[in-house]
Write a protein that holds these residues in place. Structure first.
Motif, short mmCIF file in Angstrom:
data_model
loop_
_atom_site.label_atom_id
_atom_site.label_comp_id
_atom_site.label_asym_id
_atom_site.label_seq_id
_atom_site.Cartn_x
_atom_site.Cartn_y
_atom_site.Cartn_z
N ASN A 185 -1.82 -15.24 -38.40
CA ASN A 185 -0.85 -14.18 -38.68
C ASN A 185 0.50 -14.55 -38.08
OD1 ASN A 185 -0.65 -12.90 -35.91
ND2 ASN A 185 -2.84 -12.64 -36.29
N ALA A 186 1.54 -13.89 -38.56
CA ALA A 186 2.90 -14.20 -38.13
C ALA A 186 3.12 -13.91 -36.65
CB ALA A 186 3.91 -13.44 -38.98
N PHE A 187 2.47 -12.87 -36.12
CA PHE A 187 2.63 -12.52 -34.71
C PHE A 187 2.11 -13.65 -33.83
CE2 PHE A 187 1.91 -10.39 -30.70
CZ PHE A 187 2.93 -9.44 -30.63
N ALA A 188 0.90 -14.11 -34.11
CA ALA A 188 0.30 -15.21 -33.33
C ALA A 188 1.13 -16.48 -33.48
CB ALA A 188 -1.13 -15.46 -33.77
N ASP A 189 1.59 -16.75 -34.69
CA ASP A 189 2.40 -17.96 -34.89
C ASP A 189 3.70 -17.89 -34.11
OD1 ASP A 189 0.40 -18.95 -36.48
OD2 ASP A 189 1.42 -18.52 -38.38
N ARG A 190 4.31 -16.72 -34.06
CA ARG A 190 5.54 -16.54 -33.28
C ARG A 190 5.25 -16.76 -31.79
NH1 ARG A 190 11.10 -16.45 -33.47
NH2 ARG A 190 11.89 -14.98 -31.95
N MET A 191 4.18 -16.14 -31.31
CA MET A 191 3.79 -16.26 -29.91
C MET A 191 3.54 -17.73 -29.55
SD MET A 191 3.15 -14.23 -27.22
CE MET A 191 2.59 -12.63 -27.73
N GLY B 283 -2.02 1.97 -32.75
CA GLY B 283 -1.99 2.27 -34.18
C GLY B 283 -0.90 1.50 -34.89
N GLU B 284 -0.62 1.91 -36.11
CA GLU B 284 0.38 1.23 -36.93
C GLU B 284 1.77 1.26 -36.28
OE1 GLU B 284 2.44 1.81 -41.28
OE2 GLU B 284 0.30 2.25 -41.10
N ALA C 152 6.07 -1.67 -33.34
CA ALA C 152 6.90 -1.78 -32.13
C ALA C 152 6.65 -3.12 -31.42
CB ALA C 152 6.62 -0.62 -31.18
N ALA C 153 5.39 -3.53 -31.35
CA ALA C 153 5.06 -4.81 -30.71
C ALA C 153 5.65 -5.97 -31.49
CB ALA C 153 3.54 -4.97 -30.60
N ARG C 154 5.59 -5.88 -32.80
CA ARG C 154 6.16 -6.92 -33.65
C ARG C 154 7.67 -7.00 -33.47
NH1 ARG C 154 4.70 -9.82 -38.05
NH2 ARG C 154 6.34 -10.32 -39.53
N PHE D 5 9.64 -10.25 -32.05
CA PHE D 5 10.51 -10.97 -32.96
C PHE D 5 11.99 -10.84 -32.61
CE2 PHE D 5 6.64 -11.50 -35.20
CZ PHE D 5 6.81 -12.62 -35.99
N GLU D 6 12.36 -9.88 -31.77
CA GLU D 6 13.75 -9.83 -31.32
C GLU D 6 13.95 -10.67 -30.06
OE1 GLU D 6 13.77 -5.52 -28.94
OE2 GLU D 6 14.33 -5.59 -31.04
N SER D 7 12.89 -11.32 -29.62
CA SER D 7 12.95 -12.22 -28.47
C SER D 7 12.86 -13.66 -28.96
CB SER D 7 11.78 -11.94 -27.52
OG SER D 7 11.80 -10.60 -27.10
N GLU D 8 13.46 -14.56 -28.17
CA GLU D 8 13.40 -15.97 -28.52
C GLU D 8 12.63 -16.82 -27.53
OE1 GLU D 8 17.24 -17.58 -29.46
OE2 GLU D 8 17.53 -16.18 -31.12
N ALA D 9 12.17 -16.18 -26.44
CA ALA D 9 11.41 -16.92 -25.44
C ALA D 9 10.53 -15.94 -24.66
CB ALA D 9 12.34 -17.67 -24.48
N LEU D 10 9.51 -16.48 -24.01
CA LEU D 10 8.64 -15.70 -23.15
C LEU D 10 8.74 -16.25 -21.73
CD1 LEU D 10 5.39 -15.66 -25.33
CD2 LEU D 10 6.98 -13.76 -25.00
#
Length: 186
Positions: free
Chosen positions: A66-72, A28-29, A34-36, A40-45
């Motif tokens: 979307n911003a999430f996909a662009d960050r990923m 949900g929202e 929480a996922a976002r 976004f508090e991470s700088e690498a995967l």
């Protein structure tokens, strides 16, 4: 020193693999936020080859949407693999040998956190070498009933003790349990 965080999505019966059958029913929202926040508090995967092979086509197909996909897509990605030699996903780097030492070196660099999704060989290696700082279990209120032994969180490994450091309960029943390995608390 950078913090390495693992985020594992799991059902009540320990299924960490068959997310297509249960995850979105509880996303949900609050989970989206929480996922976002987590990403976004991470700088690498950091990931194994299996995660890379699942994430690369899924996230690269969403580029610009979307911003999430662009960050990923844009953040540095470290793929632990002895067989992947030329990763196609933007900003991907292969760790093929001296894996624990290479992860330790990444951890010792300046910069923000390193995020890992899922629980597998890379996670067990990081636990064995005391490299993982935080373990977040996204516990979904469902019994999948589909998991085979290889789909479960459980693996034969050395005992690791954890300390509960946080809980987040969502209206969907999803609970994010945050743990620190006790070796990381010293």
């Amino acid at each position: 020193m950078r913090k390495i965080v693992n985020a594992t999505y799991m059902t009540l019966d320990g299924d960490i693999t068959n997310m297509q059958s249960w995850h979105m029913d509880y996303f949900g929202e609050q989970a989206e936020q929480a996922a976002r926040r987590q990403l976004f508090e991470s700088e690498a995967l950091i990931m194994g080859r299996g995660t890379y092979e699942g994430f690369f086509p899924a996230w690269s197909a969403q580029a610009g949407q979307n911003a999430f996909a662009d960050r990923m897509n844009s953040m540095p990605k470290y793929v632990v693999s002895s067989t992947l030699t030329d990763p196609e996903w933007t900003n991907s780097h292969v760790i093929a040998d001296d894996v624990a030492a290479r992860i330790r070196a990444l951890k010792e660099e300046d910069g923000g956190g390193i995020l890992q999704y899922g629980f597998g060989d890379v996670t067990r290696l990081m636990l064995e070498h005391r490299l993982l700082d935080e373990f977040r279990v996204w516990l979904h209120p469902v019994l999948s009933g589909k998991a085979q032994p290889a789909d479960l969180l459980y693996r034969d490994m050395a005992k690791v003790d954890f300390e509960l450091t946080g809980t987040e309960t969502h209206s969907t029943g999803l609970v994010i349990l945050t743990y620190a390995p006790k070796y990381a608390r010293r």
